[in-house]
Write a protein that holds these residues in place. Structure first.
Motif, PDB file in Angstrom:
ATOM      1  N   MET A  93      -3.070 -22.551  12.793  1.00 39.39           N
ATOM      2  CA  MET A  93      -1.770 -22.949  13.320  1.00 39.39           C
ATOM      3  C   MET A  93      -1.561 -24.450  13.102  1.00 39.39           C
ATOM      4  N   LEU A  94      -0.391 -24.809  12.614  1.00 37.32           N
ATOM      5  CA  LEU A  94      -0.017 -26.208  12.462  1.00 37.32           C
ATOM      6  C   LEU A  94       0.598 -26.682  13.780  1.00 37.32           C
ATOM      7  N   THR A  95       0.492 -27.986  14.050  1.00 35.37           N
ATOM      8  CA  THR A  95       1.072 -28.553  15.261  1.00 35.37           C
ATOM      9  C   THR A  95       2.013 -29.677  14.882  1.00 35.37           C
ATOM     10  N   LEU A  96       3.258 -29.560  15.308  1.00 36.83           N
ATOM     11  CA  LEU A  96       4.249 -30.598  15.044  1.00 36.83           C
ATOM     12  C   LEU A  96       4.443 -31.425  16.301  1.00 36.83           C
ATOM     13  N   ARG A  97       4.101 -32.701  16.227  1.00 38.03           N
ATOM     14  CA  ARG A  97       4.344 -33.637  17.328  1.00 38.03           C
ATOM     15  C   ARG A  97       5.696 -34.303  17.098  1.00 38.03           C
ATOM     16  N   THR A  98       6.581 -34.142  18.050  1.00 37.26           N
ATOM     17  CA  THR A  98       7.916 -34.704  17.916  1.00 37.26           C
ATOM     18  C   THR A  98       8.548 -34.789  19.290  1.00 37.26           C
ATOM     19  N   THR A 123       6.076 -43.956  23.545  1.00 33.78           N
ATOM     20  CA  THR A 123       5.902 -45.155  24.382  1.00 33.78           C
ATOM     21  C   THR A 123       4.690 -45.080  25.292  1.00 33.78           C
ATOM     22  N   ASP A 124       4.025 -43.942  25.316  1.00 30.87           N
ATOM     23  CA  ASP A 124       2.881 -43.748  26.216  1.00 30.87           C
ATOM     24  C   ASP A 124       1.570 -43.993  25.465  1.00 30.87           C
ATOM     25  N   PRO A 125       0.846 -45.064  25.796  1.00 31.72           N
ATOM     26  CA  PRO A 125      -0.404 -45.346  25.087  1.00 31.72           C
ATOM     27  C   PRO A 125      -1.474 -44.283  25.293  1.00 31.72           C
ATOM     28  N   LYS A 126      -1.318 -43.428  26.309  1.00 35.41           N
ATOM     29  CA  LYS A 126      -2.291 -42.369  26.562  1.00 35.41           C
ATOM     30  C   LYS A 126      -1.990 -41.095  25.785  1.00 35.41           C
ATOM     31  N   ASP A 127      -0.818 -41.020  25.167  1.00 34.11           N
ATOM     32  CA  ASP A 127      -0.465 -39.833  24.387  1.00 34.11           C
ATOM     33  C   ASP A 127      -1.386 -39.738  23.175  1.00 34.11           C
ATOM     34  N   THR A 128      -1.869 -38.533  22.890  1.00 31.68           N
ATOM     35  CA  THR A 128      -2.776 -38.343  21.759  1.00 31.68           C
ATOM     36  C   THR A 128      -2.101 -38.601  20.414  1.00 31.68           C
ATOM     37  N   LEU A 129      -0.787 -38.786  20.413  1.00 32.59           N
ATOM     38  CA  LEU A 129      -0.076 -39.083  19.166  1.00 32.59           C
ATOM     39  C   LEU A 129      -0.693 -40.273  18.436  1.00 32.59           C
ATOM     40  N   ARG A 130      -1.096 -41.293  19.177  1.00 33.48           N
ATOM     41  CA  ARG A 130      -1.611 -42.508  18.539  1.00 33.48           C
ATOM     42  C   ARG A 130      -2.944 -42.278  17.844  1.00 33.48           C
ATOM     43  N   ALA A 131      -3.679 -41.267  18.285  1.00 30.59           N
ATOM     44  CA  ALA A 131      -4.911 -40.897  17.587  1.00 30.59           C
ATOM     45  C   ALA A 131      -4.586 -40.043  16.362  1.00 30.59           C
ATOM     46  N   GLN A 132      -3.499 -39.288  16.441  1.00 28.15           N
ATOM     47  CA  GLN A 132      -3.111 -38.421  15.326  1.00 28.15           C
ATOM     48  C   GLN A 132      -2.369 -39.188  14.238  1.00 28.15           C
ATOM     49  N   GLY A 137       1.759 -44.328  15.586  1.00 31.31           N
ATOM     50  CA  GLY A 137       2.362 -43.897  16.842  1.00 31.31           C
ATOM     51  C   GLY A 137       3.785 -43.405  16.687  1.00 31.31           C
ATOM     52  N   LYS A 138       4.117 -42.920  15.501  1.00 33.66           N
ATOM     53  CA  LYS A 138       5.490 -42.494  15.229  1.00 33.66           C
ATOM     54  C   LYS A 138       5.578 -40.982  15.087  1.00 33.66           C
ATOM     55  N   ILE A 139       6.787 -40.467  15.302  1.00 30.65           N
ATOM     56  CA  ILE A 139       7.067 -39.048  15.119  1.00 30.65           C
ATOM     57  C   ILE A 139       8.094 -38.887  14.006  1.00 30.65           C
ATOM     58  N   PRO A 140       8.054 -37.706  13.381  1.00 34.04           N
ATOM     59  CA  PRO A 140       7.169 -36.565  13.612  1.00 34.04           C
ATOM     60  C   PRO A 140       5.815 -36.756  12.935  1.00 34.04           C
ATOM     61  N   ALA A 141       4.840 -36.034  13.453  1.00 35.96           N
ATOM     62  CA  ALA A 141       3.512 -35.969  12.850  1.00 35.96           C
ATOM     63  C   ALA A 141       3.098 -34.500  12.825  1.00 35.96           C
ATOM     64  N   LEU A 142       2.530 -34.061  11.727  1.00 40.06           N
ATOM     65  CA  LEU A 142       2.108 -32.668  11.578  1.00 40.06           C
ATOM     66  C   LEU A 142       0.593 -32.615  11.509  1.00 40.06           C
ATOM     67  N   VAL A 143      -0.001 -31.995  12.520  1.00 38.10           N
ATOM     68  CA  VAL A 143      -1.455 -31.846  12.556  1.00 38.10           C
ATOM     69  C   VAL A 143      -1.810 -30.548  11.831  1.00 38.10           C
ATOM     70  N   LEU A 144      -2.626 -30.683  10.791  1.00 39.35           N
ATOM     71  CA  LEU A 144      -3.004 -29.532   9.982  1.00 39.35           C
ATOM     72  C   LEU A 144      -4.151 -28.771  10.629  1.00 39.35           C
ATOM     73  N   ASP A 176      -7.087 -28.295   9.671  1.00 38.57           N
ATOM     74  CA  ASP A 176      -8.396 -28.950   9.586  1.00 38.57           C
ATOM     75  C   ASP A 176      -8.472 -30.196  10.463  1.00 38.57           C
ATOM     76  N   GLY A 177      -7.415 -30.471  11.227  1.00 39.88           N
ATOM     77  CA  GLY A 177      -7.408 -31.610  12.127  1.00 39.88           C
ATOM     78  C   GLY A 177      -6.820 -32.880  11.529  1.00 39.88           C
ATOM     79  N   SER A 178      -6.609 -32.905  10.223  1.00 40.09           N
ATOM     80  CA  SER A 178      -5.981 -34.073   9.608  1.00 40.09           C
ATOM     81  C   SER A 178      -4.481 -34.051   9.899  1.00 40.09           C
ATOM     82  N   THR A 179      -3.840 -35.179   9.691  1.00 45.05           N
ATOM     83  CA  THR A 179      -2.432 -35.313  10.080  1.00 45.05           C
ATOM     84  C   THR A 179      -1.596 -35.866   8.938  1.00 45.05           C
TER      85      THR A 179
END
Length: 200
Positions: A1-6, A37-46, A50-57, A59-62
């Motif tokens: 499953m792919l994950t879209l962060r937005t 805007t939330d430094p605790k959001d996992t988006l910044r690790a992905q 720290g921008k959207i959208p980001a697609l997590v594949l 295999d865990g890569s983004t």
């Protein structure tokens, strides 16, 4: 499953969601809200930006940037969103113009949202508004023609106009009747445009 962060209001995230719908890939994507805007959001690790959208594949890569994500989805589906040959560049050009409208519009919104009144720069805001105005004038003079399923350029343009409706109360409409008709036609032919509309 792919994950879209937005986020629901993001025009760039909306572009990716419509693209996924048109490519019949939406059932392979989990959409997870992100708070840029939330430094605790996992988006910044992905996405280190720290921008959207980001697609997590899977295999865990983004992948990040809506243009890159759209091209990846088109690759997964075996094509249909970005045509081959010379037509490819016409679509990429239209996408770049539409994305530029979104960028300039977002910067105007952020100026009002994140700066106190005494820190706002009217000349800078006017410069961003000028970018939007010139792009809309160019598109009004020659709205893009398309048939069949929409391609990435048309999707990007619809999302840009939708964002102007959302954040600027549709003030662009009065001076751009051809674009209004174009967007009405797009909305009638592409149901995912309505289902992805931010209603908050």
């Amino acid at each position: 499953m792919l994950t879209l962060r937005t986020s629901p209001a993001s025009p760039f995230g909306r572009k990716v969601k419509i693209a996924a719908c048109e490519l019949d890939l939406l059932d392979r994507i989990e959409i997870v809200a992100a708070d840029t805007t939330d430094p605790k959001d996992t988006l910044r690790a992905q996405n280190p930006l720290g921008k959207i959208p980001a697609l997590v594949l899977e295999d865990g890569s983004t992948l990040f940037d809506s243009r890159v994500i759209a091209e990846y989805l088109d690759h997964l589906a075996g094509g249909g969103l970005i045509p081959p040959g010379e037509a490819r560049f016409a679509q990429l050009r239209l996408q770049a113009l539409a994305d530029g409208i979104c960028d300039a519009a977002l910067l105007q919104v952020y100026e009002g949202r994140f700066r106190t009144p005494e820190m706002r720069n009217a000349a800078w805001v006017e410069n961003q508004a000028g970018k939007v105005a010139r792009a809309l004038a160019t598109l009004e003079a020659a709205p893009p023609a398309w048939s069949g399923k929409p391609r990435i350029g048309e999707i990007a343009l619809a999302c840009a106009l939708g964002y102007l409706d959302l954040r600027f109360d549709g003030t662009w409409r009065a001076a751009h009747p051809k674009l209004v008709a174009w967007l009405d036609d797009f909305a009638a032919r592409v149901p995912s445009f309505e289902t992805t509309r931010f209603k908050g």
